[in-house]
Enzyme design. Sequence first.
Site, short mmCIF file in Angstrom:
data_model
loop_
_atom_site.label_atom_id
_atom_site.label_comp_id
_atom_site.label_asym_id
_atom_site.label_seq_id
_atom_site.Cartn_x
_atom_site.Cartn_y
_atom_site.Cartn_z
N CYS A 1 0.89 -0.72 -0.26
CA CYS A 1 -0.21 0.04 -0.46
C CYS A 1 1.41 1.10 -0.31
O CYS A 1 1.36 1.65 0.34
CB CYS A 1 -1.24 0.30 1.20
N ALA A 2 1.54 0.92 -1.41
CA ALA A 2 2.90 1.91 -0.97
C ALA A 2 2.43 3.89 -1.61
O ALA A 2 3.39 4.75 -0.23
CB ALA A 2 3.55 1.65 -2.52
N GLY A 3 1.11 4.04 -2.03
CA GLY A 3 0.78 5.54 -1.84
C GLY A 3 0.96 6.40 -0.98
O GLY A 3 0.70 6.43 0.48
N PRO A 4 1.69 7.71 -0.29
CA PRO A 4 2.10 8.48 -1.55
C PRO A 4 3.21 8.46 -1.70
O PRO A 4 3.91 9.00 -2.62
CB PRO A 4 1.70 9.53 -1.48
N GLY A 5 3.75 7.45 -1.31
CA GLY A 5 5.79 6.91 -0.87
C GLY A 5 6.63 7.02 0.33
O GLY A 5 7.97 6.93 -0.28
N GLY A 6 6.78 7.79 0.88
CA GLY A 6 7.58 8.39 2.00
C GLY A 6 8.33 6.46 2.63
O GLY A 6 9.37 6.74 2.62
N CYS B 1 -1.59 4.03 11.41
CA CYS B 1 -1.00 4.91 12.19
C CYS B 1 -2.36 5.49 12.45
O CYS B 1 -3.01 6.38 12.35
CB CYS B 1 -1.11 6.29 10.87
N ASP C 1 -4.09 -3.49 -7.86
CA ASP C 1 -4.76 -3.68 -6.11
C ASP C 1 -4.19 -4.23 -5.60
O ASP C 1 -4.11 -5.85 -5.98
CB ASP C 1 -6.08 -3.95 -6.02
N ASP D 1 1.18 -1.74 5.31
CA ASP D 1 0.83 0.26 5.32
C ASP D 1 -0.74 0.02 5.45
O ASP D 1 -1.11 1.38 4.40
CB ASP D 1 1.79 1.56 5.29
#
Length: 522
Positions: free
Chosen positions: A335-340, A458, A384, A405
């Site tokens: 679930c990579a977005g937005p990339g941090g 989070c 997905d 994440d």
Amino acid sequence: MGARRPGRRRRGTGVTAPGPARDDRPADSGRRHGDGPADERRPGDSDRRRSGRRDGGRPADGRTARRGPRPAVDRPRHAAYEAVAAVHRDDAFANLVLPAILREEGLVGRDAAFATELTYGTLRHLGTLDAILTAAAGREVERIDPPVRDALRLGAYQLLHTRVPAHAAVSSTVDLVRAVGPGATGFANAVLREVAGRDADAWVERLAPSMESDPIGHLALAYSHPQWVVRAFAEALGGDLGETTRLLIEDNERPPVHLCARPGLADPVELADEVGGAPGAFSPYAVYLSGGAPGDLPAVVEGRAHVQDEGSQLVANALAVAPLDGPDGRWLDLCAGPGGKSGLLGALAAQRDARLTAVEVAEHRARLVAQATRGLPVTVLNTDGRTVGRDPKLPEEHFDRVLVDAPCTGLGSLRRRPESRWRRQPSDLPALTRLQRELLGAALRAVRPGGVVAYVTCSPHTVETHVTVTEAARRSGVPVDFVDARPLLPAGMPGLGDGPTVQLWPHRHGTDAMFLAVLRRG
């Protein structure tokens, strides 16, 4: 009524306390690019945009969102009003809409700091401000015309939480109302003078239920959080109301900006000297900034560093340092977005001859991941993550390390995204927790036997943390063992609990409230 609430609030009685003020503003202490990192996950991004808006309040057809007329007040207050109005009118996000408004107004330095303080302070204290305005106006705030209501919120915040003189707060807000709701100037003047008659503590003493009879209700009004959020925090903290209070206080403070010095590309001590910051307390890659515009820093522009909360750095690094037998060249961020986190993992992978596959279902966020990982050994897939085993690019039992994440309520980052506390509802949880279980199940299919999966949210809500990870592991159909996550964090880090999972906290660790569970597939 119970214990007095600690804090800095002494307006309305002539007693002042430290805090940003219109005529006594800290130089360059605000964040011209918002009050939080732009590269971290926006909670529930995939299921938001109830009003058809996207990216900070811009309508779906690309037109500029409706803006109010320019009031006859100073530009910082005008900018703060426009930002708060966009949040409530357009379902915008303050950290996205405020930077554009500051640029349009040409605000920098002290003026930008003041506008930022007014915007974020008003949004953080919204629940308490609305209760006070309801009492002062003799009517529910929902019955006040929205432009006038937002102007009054800004005025009440100045009266109760800053050193702005009462006469200046009242007169400037009336000027604002004269522009956005001309027929309500007398009403606004009367309401604000009523607000100014008490300081914040006195208003809480009058309006909040007692701590003895209704501790959750008292804390919710005193520290401006919805009651269901206060209850969730208290449950996650084992029912300790004293510690819950400390968390709520921290949620209402301005968080520092955290940078991540990308390993192999920047040394954190050298980066701290370069940007005038300080090395972080826990993450080996963290650098603390006091403010400014982090997106303009050469290190960020050049890709040597990125803006990222220290807690996010810690949980991503925990996956990378988890002990592993066998091959270690194929990593996955599901679930990579937005990339941090992909940026940090990609930099770590580059040092170890590994390659990261970063998956993001939303096309515009997949583009952000590609931008954040440019030059790193990262392959971005716009798909997905739940398609593991059905997508040939996401085969089962293929990856050595997997990060989930997961989309969540975002209750752990309310200090950075204060509007989220008023938007989220308990009714959001069933759909989110189902998605979380499905993604973690997909991760357990994707990892090879002996490989490790890090589940991260989070949010400290127990339904999104312990319940989700336990249920997903039970339903996965594969043997799974929990790895004690505490040794994967820096030695000597306090307050990590009894394991095997870890919950970070703003009031304990100075990070967002990140949850971490590490699982090894048998």
